[in-house]
Enzyme design. Structure first.
Site, PDB file in Angstrom:
ATOM      1  N   CYS A 114       3.998   9.588  -8.009  1.00  0.00           N
ATOM      2  CA  CYS A 114       5.323   8.932  -7.988  1.00  0.00           C
ATOM      3  C   CYS A 114       6.155   9.289  -9.217  1.00  0.00           C
ATOM      4  O   CYS A 114       7.358   9.033  -9.251  1.00  0.00           O
ATOM      5  CB  CYS A 114       5.167   7.427  -7.902  1.00  0.00           C
ATOM      6  SG  CYS A 114       4.162   6.917  -6.515  1.00  0.00           S
ATOM      7  N   HIS A 254      11.057   3.141 -10.334  1.00  0.00           N
ATOM      8  CA  HIS A 254      10.326   3.581  -9.142  1.00  0.00           C
ATOM      9  C   HIS A 254      10.271   2.402  -8.169  1.00  0.00           C
ATOM     10  O   HIS A 254       9.977   1.279  -8.556  1.00  0.00           O
ATOM     11  CB  HIS A 254       8.922   4.031  -9.532  1.00  0.00           C
ATOM     12  CG  HIS A 254       8.096   4.350  -8.332  1.00  0.00           C
ATOM     13  ND1 HIS A 254       8.561   5.149  -7.323  1.00  0.00           N
ATOM     14  CD2 HIS A 254       6.849   3.950  -7.962  1.00  0.00           C
ATOM     15  CE1 HIS A 254       7.634   5.245  -6.377  1.00  0.00           C
ATOM     16  NE2 HIS A 254       6.588   4.523  -6.746  1.00  0.00           N
ATOM     17  N   ASN A 284       8.436   2.667  -0.407  1.00  0.00           N
ATOM     18  CA  ASN A 284       8.027   3.489  -1.553  1.00  0.00           C
ATOM     19  C   ASN A 284       7.965   4.947  -1.093  1.00  0.00           C
ATOM     20  O   ASN A 284       7.160   5.284  -0.229  1.00  0.00           O
ATOM     21  CB  ASN A 284       6.655   2.986  -2.032  1.00  0.00           C
ATOM     22  CG  ASN A 284       6.093   3.784  -3.194  1.00  0.00           C
ATOM     23  OD1 ASN A 284       6.617   4.844  -3.550  1.00  0.00           O
ATOM     24  ND2 ASN A 284       5.021   3.281  -3.777  1.00  0.00           N
TER      25      ASN A 284
HETATM   26  O1  UT7 Z   1       3.776   3.999  -6.035  1.00  0.00           O
HETATM   27  C1  UT7 Z   1       3.034   3.627  -7.148  1.00  0.00           C
HETATM   28  C2  UT7 Z   1       1.828   2.924  -6.864  1.00  0.00           C
HETATM   29  N1  UT7 Z   1       1.855   1.831  -5.938  1.00  0.00           N
HETATM   30  C3  UT7 Z   1       2.150   0.599  -6.334  1.00  0.00           C
HETATM   31  O2  UT7 Z   1       2.668   0.372  -7.391  1.00  0.00           O
HETATM   32  C4  UT7 Z   1       1.729  -0.532  -5.432  1.00  0.00           C
HETATM   33  C5  UT7 Z   1       1.023  -1.584  -6.245  1.00  0.00           C
HETATM   34  N2  UT7 Z   1       0.482  -2.679  -5.514  1.00  0.00           N
HETATM   35  C6  UT7 Z   1       1.198  -3.534  -4.718  1.00  0.00           C
HETATM   36  O3  UT7 Z   1       2.370  -3.353  -4.520  1.00  0.00           O
HETATM   37  C7  UT7 Z   1       0.497  -4.743  -4.172  1.00  0.00           C
HETATM   38  O4  UT7 Z   1      -0.767  -4.859  -4.759  1.00  0.00           O
HETATM   39  C8  UT7 Z   1       0.356  -4.738  -2.621  1.00  0.00           C
HETATM   40  C9  UT7 Z   1       1.709  -4.945  -1.948  1.00  0.00           C
HETATM   41  C10 UT7 Z   1      -0.276  -3.435  -2.170  1.00  0.00           C
HETATM   42  C11 UT7 Z   1      -0.542  -5.894  -2.172  1.00  0.00           C
HETATM   43  O5  UT7 Z   1      -0.073  -7.124  -2.665  1.00  0.00           O
HETATM   44  P1  UT7 Z   1      -1.077  -8.135  -3.393  1.00  0.00           P
HETATM   45  O6  UT7 Z   1      -0.309  -9.342  -3.672  1.00  0.00           O
HETATM   46  O7  UT7 Z   1      -1.686  -7.401  -4.557  1.00  0.00           O
HETATM   47  O8  UT7 Z   1      -2.133  -8.438  -2.269  1.00  0.00           O
HETATM   48  P2  UT7 Z   1      -3.696  -8.139  -2.248  1.00  0.00           P
HETATM   49  O9  UT7 Z   1      -3.985  -6.688  -2.125  1.00  0.00           O
HETATM   50  O10 UT7 Z   1      -4.349  -8.871  -3.367  1.00  0.00           O
HETATM   51  O11 UT7 Z   1      -4.098  -8.829  -0.878  1.00  0.00           O
HETATM   52  C12 UT7 Z   1      -3.939 -10.252  -0.662  1.00  0.00           C
HETATM   53  C13 UT7 Z   1      -4.423 -10.581   0.742  1.00  0.00           C
HETATM   54  C14 UT7 Z   1      -5.798 -10.008   1.048  1.00  0.00           C
HETATM   55  O12 UT7 Z   1      -6.468 -10.943   1.869  1.00  0.00           O
HETATM   56  P3  UT7 Z   1      -7.562 -11.950   1.221  1.00  0.00           P
HETATM   57  O13 UT7 Z   1      -8.598 -11.062   0.617  1.00  0.00           O
HETATM   58  O14 UT7 Z   1      -6.806 -12.747   0.202  1.00  0.00           O
HETATM   59  O15 UT7 Z   1      -8.014 -12.733   2.398  1.00  0.00           O
HETATM   60  C15 UT7 Z   1      -5.512  -8.785   1.868  1.00  0.00           C
HETATM   61  O16 UT7 Z   1      -6.554  -8.446   2.760  1.00  0.00           O
HETATM   62  O17 UT7 Z   1      -3.533  -9.986   1.712  1.00  0.00           O
HETATM   63  C16 UT7 Z   1      -4.299  -9.218   2.649  1.00  0.00           C
HETATM   64  N3  UT7 Z   1      -3.453  -8.098   3.083  1.00  0.00           N
HETATM   65  C17 UT7 Z   1      -2.584  -8.201   4.101  1.00  0.00           C
HETATM   66  N4  UT7 Z   1      -2.275  -9.201   4.941  1.00  0.00           N
HETATM   67  C18 UT7 Z   1      -1.326  -8.972   5.856  1.00  0.00           C
HETATM   68  C19 UT7 Z   1      -3.379  -6.850   2.546  1.00  0.00           C
HETATM   69  N5  UT7 Z   1      -2.467  -6.119   3.222  1.00  0.00           N
HETATM   70  C20 UT7 Z   1      -1.962  -6.935   4.187  1.00  0.00           C
HETATM   71  C21 UT7 Z   1      -0.979  -6.767   5.167  1.00  0.00           C
HETATM   72  N6  UT7 Z   1      -0.694  -7.811   5.979  1.00  0.00           N
HETATM   73  N7  UT7 Z   1      -0.302  -5.603   5.332  1.00  0.00           N
END
Ligand code: UT7
Length: 327
Positions: A114, A254, A284
């Site tokens: 990125c 970004h 993104n």
């Molecule tokens: O481009 C440069 C690099 N990329 C980034 O900078 C992205 C960085 N990361 C993020 O933007 C965030 O971490 C995400 C948007 C990817 C995820 O958000 P989060 O608040 O960190 O959520 P998480 O990964 O901790 O997941 C929370 C919950 C999980 O369920 P449990 O374990 O709490 O039951 C996931 O399984 O949300 C669940 N989950 C979803 N639920 C519905 C993960 N993806 C989804 C989804 N829909 N698409």
């Protein structure tokens, strides 16, 4: 003495097809509400079948050349920042050269995930500042849909396709690109990568069965590092130029996640109106995120002559950086 270097024109291109969060609800176990509240994204553009990264890059490049009032044969260097090249080789910049007819240019890609556009911008700036080039096309272009695992709800909801381009030239009026800070930390390579298809795990039936040709991300860890590295880089780049956040007219971060952008803005003590965000409608786009947002901001009049502009990026590697410009 080094010459001042400025962005003489911007351009962008987004493919026609739009994939909404509601469409994704039919593909994986997710909801519009989850995606929008966790990321700020509502929809993203997806390239057509047969539409490669270079096709999008060439369209963005033509728009940038028009904006700069230059013909393709005035370009003496093309750099494409991308992690989704048309092929392993030749480089995507060579394909762009062929498509736009920039016969005088030498061409290569920069792979810094990125951060690719900003790394490429810095290289181009140095060539021009030292008198080794006059007009350089710097492009960030991605077809992330080609490395997205459409069965992984943790990643597939975040990414989009598109391309943004700038023409960099020497200038005698204004300061142009004033300063920048770049950094990398290869120890954290496993948190965000595409493991298969390279020399470490060459493509085989096994790597495909194991889905190693798709992007893998440990989202929560990446999130933390992204906030810290981007705020630090932005602070250091401004300090290098003798400026503070209050001097900045437009911050273009970004566009990974609205929560990341808001966390950086809060750490920098930036006002809401200083930060440009377009990720709601494009997602993104990795290396294409900043140049597409920049083109929108310039064309809508959000950035005006004399404004201080701050770019700040973060991506796989890890790689990160910030650049400060006078528009
Ligand atoms: O481009 C440069 C690099 N990329 C980034 O900078 C992205 C960085 N990361 C993020 O933007 C965030 O971490 C995400 C948007 C990817 C995820 O958000 P989060 O608040 O960190 O959520 P998480 O990964 O901790 O997941 C929370 C919950 C999980 O369920 P449990 O374990 O709490 O039951 C996931 O399984 O949300 C669940 N989950 C979803 N639920 C519905 C993960 N993806 C989804 C989804 N829909 N698409």
């Amino acid at each position: 003495m080094a010459r001042a270097v400025r962005i003489a024109g911007t351009g962008s291109y987004l493919p026609e097809k739009i994939l909404t969060n509601y469409d994704l609800e039919k593909m994986v176990d997710t909801t519009h509400e989850w995606i929008f509240t966790r990321s700020g994204i509502s929809e993203r553009h997806i390239a057509a079948e047969g539409e490669a990264t270079s096709h999008m890059a060439a369209n963005a490049a033509r728009n940038a050349l028009d904006a700069a009032g230059l013909k393709a044969d005035a370009v003496d260097m093309i750099i494409v920042g991308t992690i989704t090249p048309d092929m392993v080789f030749p480089n995507t910049a060579c394909f762009v050269q062929d498509q736009i007819g920039a016969t005088q240019a030498f061409c290569f890609d920069v792979e810094a995930a990125c951060s690719g556009f900003l790394y490429a911008l810095d290289i181009a700036k140095n060539y021009i500042a030292n008198g080794a080039a006059e007009n350089v096309l710097v492009i960030g272009a991605e077809k992330l849909s080609s490395i997205t695992d459409w069965e992984d709800r943790g990643t597939c909801v975040l990414f989009g396709d598109g391309a943004g381009a700038v023409v960099l030239s020497a200038t005698e009026s204004g300061r142009g690109i004033m300063g920048n800070v770049m950094g990398s930390d290869g120890r954290l390579n496993e948190l965000l990568n595409v493991p298969g298809g390279g020399s470490r795990h060459p493509t085989s039936h096994q790597t495909v069965d194991d889905r190693l040709h798709y992007m893998k991300m440990t989202g929560r860890e990446v999130f933390k590092h992204a906030v810290r590295c981007m705020s630090d880089a932005a602070t250091r780049a401004l300090k290098q130029c003798g400026l503070t956040v209050a001097d900045v007219g437009c911050i273009i971060p970004h566009q990974a996640n609205a929560r990341i952008v808001n966390a950086i803005a809060s750490r920098l003590k930036a006002e809401e109106g200083q930060v440009y965000m377009n990720l709601e409608h494009v997602g993104n786009m990795s290396a294409a995120s900043v140049p597409v947002a920049l083109d929108e901001a310039v064309r809508s009049g959000r950035i005006k002559s004399g404004d201080i502009v701050l770019f700040v990026v973060f991506g796989g590697g890890f790689t990160w950086g910030a650049s400060v410009l006078e528009w």
